[in-house]
Design an enzyme around this catalytic site. Structure first.
Site, PDB file in Angstrom:
ATOM      1  N   LYS A 164       0.845  -1.204   0.000  1.00 28.38           N
ATOM      2  CA  LYS A 164       0.000   0.000   0.000  1.00 28.38           C
ATOM      3  C   LYS A 164       0.878   1.250   0.000  1.00 28.38           C
ATOM      4  O   LYS A 164       2.077   1.169   0.275  1.00 28.38           O
ATOM      5  CB  LYS A 164      -0.923  -0.017   1.209  1.00 28.38           C
ATOM      6  CG  LYS A 164      -0.221  -0.018   2.554  1.00 28.38           C
ATOM      7  CD  LYS A 164      -1.207  -0.323   3.684  1.00 28.38           C
ATOM      8  CE  LYS A 164      -0.513  -0.369   5.025  1.00 28.38           C
ATOM      9  NZ  LYS A 164      -1.409  -0.865   6.079  1.00 28.38           N
ATOM     10  N   ARG A 173     -11.133  -0.327  14.902  1.00 29.17           N
ATOM     11  CA  ARG A 173     -10.944   0.420  13.666  1.00 29.17           C
ATOM     12  C   ARG A 173     -11.834  -0.271  12.644  1.00 29.17           C
ATOM     13  O   ARG A 173     -13.020   0.002  12.608  1.00 29.17           O
ATOM     14  CB  ARG A 173      -9.458   0.444  13.288  1.00 29.17           C
ATOM     15  CG  ARG A 173      -9.093   1.601  12.397  1.00 29.17           C
ATOM     16  CD  ARG A 173      -7.619   1.660  12.100  1.00 29.17           C
ATOM     17  NE  ARG A 173      -7.106   0.423  11.515  1.00 29.17           N
ATOM     18  CZ  ARG A 173      -5.866   0.266  11.053  1.00 29.17           C
ATOM     19  NH1 ARG A 173      -5.006   1.259  11.117  1.00 29.17           N
ATOM     20  NH2 ARG A 173      -5.479  -0.877  10.523  1.00 29.17           N
ATOM     21  N   TYR A 210      16.140  30.380   8.762  1.00 33.42           N
ATOM     22  CA  TYR A 210      14.893  31.111   9.028  1.00 33.42           C
ATOM     23  C   TYR A 210      14.678  31.259  10.531  1.00 33.42           C
ATOM     24  O   TYR A 210      14.963  30.334  11.305  1.00 33.42           O
ATOM     25  CB  TYR A 210      13.705  30.346   8.459  1.00 33.42           C
ATOM     26  CG  TYR A 210      13.499  30.553   6.977  1.00 33.42           C
ATOM     27  CD1 TYR A 210      13.324  31.837   6.466  1.00 33.42           C
ATOM     28  CD2 TYR A 210      13.448  29.472   6.119  1.00 33.42           C
ATOM     29  CE1 TYR A 210      13.117  32.021   5.104  1.00 33.42           C
ATOM     30  CE2 TYR A 210      13.234  29.650   4.759  1.00 33.42           C
ATOM     31  CZ  TYR A 210      13.071  30.927   4.258  1.00 33.42           C
ATOM     32  OH  TYR A 210      12.869  31.115   2.924  1.00 33.42           O
ATOM     33  N   MET A 212      12.056  24.659   2.984  1.00 35.08           N
ATOM     34  CA  MET A 212      11.317  23.873   1.993  1.00 35.08           C
ATOM     35  C   MET A 212      12.248  23.000   1.144  1.00 35.08           C
ATOM     36  O   MET A 212      11.947  21.834   0.871  1.00 35.08           O
ATOM     37  CB  MET A 212      10.493  24.795   1.099  1.00 35.08           C
ATOM     38  CG  MET A 212       9.567  24.028   0.164  1.00 35.08           C
ATOM     39  SD  MET A 212       8.642  25.066  -0.971  1.00 35.08           S
ATOM     40  CE  MET A 212       7.413  25.782   0.091  1.00 35.08           C
TER      41      MET A 212
HETATM   42  C1  PLP Z   1      -0.668  -1.953   6.622  1.00 40.56           C
HETATM   43  C2  PLP Z   1      -1.241  -3.224   7.056  1.00 40.56           C
HETATM   44  C3  PLP Z   1      -0.401  -4.298   7.395  1.00 40.56           C
HETATM   45  C4  PLP Z   1       1.104  -4.180   7.436  1.00 40.56           C
HETATM   46  O1  PLP Z   1       1.492  -3.664   8.698  1.00 40.56           O
HETATM   47  P1  PLP Z   1       3.031  -3.478   9.066  1.00 40.56           P
HETATM   48  O2  PLP Z   1       3.018  -2.988  10.468  1.00 40.56           O
HETATM   49  O3  PLP Z   1       3.573  -2.450   8.125  1.00 40.56           O
HETATM   50  O4  PLP Z   1       3.679  -4.790   8.905  1.00 40.56           O
HETATM   51  C5  PLP Z   1      -0.991  -5.495   7.718  1.00 40.56           C
HETATM   52  N1  PLP Z   1      -2.340  -5.636   7.730  1.00 40.56           N
HETATM   53  C6  PLP Z   1      -3.162  -4.624   7.441  1.00 40.56           C
HETATM   54  C7  PLP Z   1      -4.641  -4.836   7.492  1.00 40.56           C
HETATM   55  C8  PLP Z   1      -2.649  -3.381   7.090  1.00 40.56           C
HETATM   56  O5  PLP Z   1      -3.489  -2.386   6.786  1.00 40.56           O
END
Ligand code: PLP
Length: 376
Positions: free
Chosen positions: A35, A130, A259, A308
């Site tokens: 992701k 969640r 800055y 920046m």
């Molecule tokens: C992002 C995610 C993971 C991976 O988690 P890590 O801590 O990066 O290993 C696993 N399961 C779900 C549902 C996630 O959203």
């Protein structure tokens, strides 16, 4: 020439991390979690290495489509499932598996016209609050889905809120066991933290993963840097952020840098200006205790606010080492330096009050990405 900042993707490190995870979860199939553009590493780079895993897990249907276009015919899982009914058509067409975690998704599935049964991952809320169905409703949702012609196979899924302590993991597992004990189907529980630290706790609760879901560990940062460093887990950084010195200023004691003019030199200093700023993804909120690696492995502190496009460092430690900083000198912001020095992303993140996950995902699109194929 373009600005000298680069994100280097180390293929050998990604490969090493995948093998480590495969050995820790020896009986499970591995979802490479890609992701967020593979945690900032680029989906294509991640794909080239992690095609040695069993499947890809992500959030975005568009990224799933890209994987199919890159030639991946194996499993792909949408970790948040579908967002609207027509997503199901793409899932049917491309054979994409999807999480079902809310009632709306169940309704959309039941109204979906398809010849092809879907592989779904039914998510239990095991205390994190969640995503997922609450334990007392889980079975009835399972039964309803199981009876649908749109559903071919149901995998049982939950997610850990905390993996620092075995006790927290155990409590989630007990909730999972109560909700799912005699339901058939594969199981998927573990993220990186659970894979690295809690395989024995999971076994003690009579459970095992058919599929594990590592993300951060594949990229070589720690799921919980306070508990154990990435290096301590045996992981190697998959990404290095490197740039160069583009300016030098000799300042005298009492001179101000950057800055806000709030950094007053306590001694005569050689200041190096590095082509890396918050618009590249380096955190502006970072403390001046944060360091970079100059050339090989000389640690130099930030001095002056991050702006920046640039940040400024105190090069006196490099001078004390007998080095001669110049325009074009190499600076490593995190990861591995050219000469094998190591500055863990988790250490940099801690100085900014955050975690390695956030920094690696935040590397800006303007940063050019280079692949490092050494050792592959
Ligand atoms: C992002 C995610 C993971 C991976 O988690 P890590 O801590 O990066 O290993 C696993 N399961 C779900 C549902 C996630 O959203």
């Amino acid at each position: 020439m373009s600005r000298p900042i680069r994100s280097i993707i180390h293929y050998a490190a990604l490969q090493h991390n995948l093998r480590l995870i495969q050995s820790k979860a020896a009986n499970a199939k591995v979802w490479a979690v890609v992701k967020a553009n593979a945690y900032g590493h680029g989906l294509k780079h991640a794909f080239e290495v992690f095609r040695a895993a069993d499947g890809f897990a992500l959030l975005d249907l568009q990224e799933a489509q890209q994987l199919r276009e890159m030639g991946w015919r194996g499993p792909i899982l949408l970790l948040e499932g579908i967002f609207e009914a027509r997503d199901l058509e793409i899932c049917s067409r491309l054979g994409i598996w999807h999480t079902v975690h809310n009632e709306a998704q169940v309704e959309m599935l039941s109204a979906h016209k398809t010849q092809q049964g879907h592989r779904i991952f039914l998510k239990l809320n095991a205390g994190m609050n969640r995503l997922g169905f609450e334990p007392r409703r889980f079975r009835s949702v399972w039964s309803r889905l199981n009876a649908m012609h749109q559903v071919e196979e149901i995998t049982l899924m939950s997610h850990f809120a905390r993996t620092e302590l075995a006790q927290d993991v155990r409590e989630s597992l007990q909730i999972f066991n109560d909700a799912c004990r005699d339901l058939p189907g594969e199981r998927t529980l573990s993220n990186s933290g659970a894979i690295l630290a809690h395989q024995s706790t999971i076994a003690e609760e009579g459970l095992s993963d058919d599929w594990v879901r590592p993300g951060i560990s594949l990229y070589g940062a720690s799921p919980d840097a306070q508990l154990q460093t990435a290096q301590g887990w045996g992981l190697m950084p998959g990404q290095s952020l490197r740039s160069q010195i583009i300016g030098l200023q000799q300042v005298s004691i009492g001179d101000r840098v950057g800055y806000g003019s709030d950094h007053v030199a306590p001694e005569n200093m050689l200041i190096g200006v590095v082509a890396c700023g918050y618009a590249d993804g380096y955190p502006r909120a970072i403390s001046s205790n944060a360091q970079v690696l100059f050339e090989g492995d000389v640690r130099c502190n930030l001095f002056g606010r991050v702006s920046m496009d640039m940040l400024t460092i105190n090069l006196n430690p490099a001078l004390r080492e007998g080095l001669q900083p110049s325009i074009g000198s190499q600076v490593t912001l995190w990861g591995q330096s050219v000469d094998g020095g190591l500055l863990p992303i988790d250490e940099v993140a801690a100085h900014a009050g955050t975690i390695g996950y956030e920094l690696m995902c935040a590397v800006a699109p303007r940063v050019l990405v280079e692949q490092d194929l050494e050792g592959v």
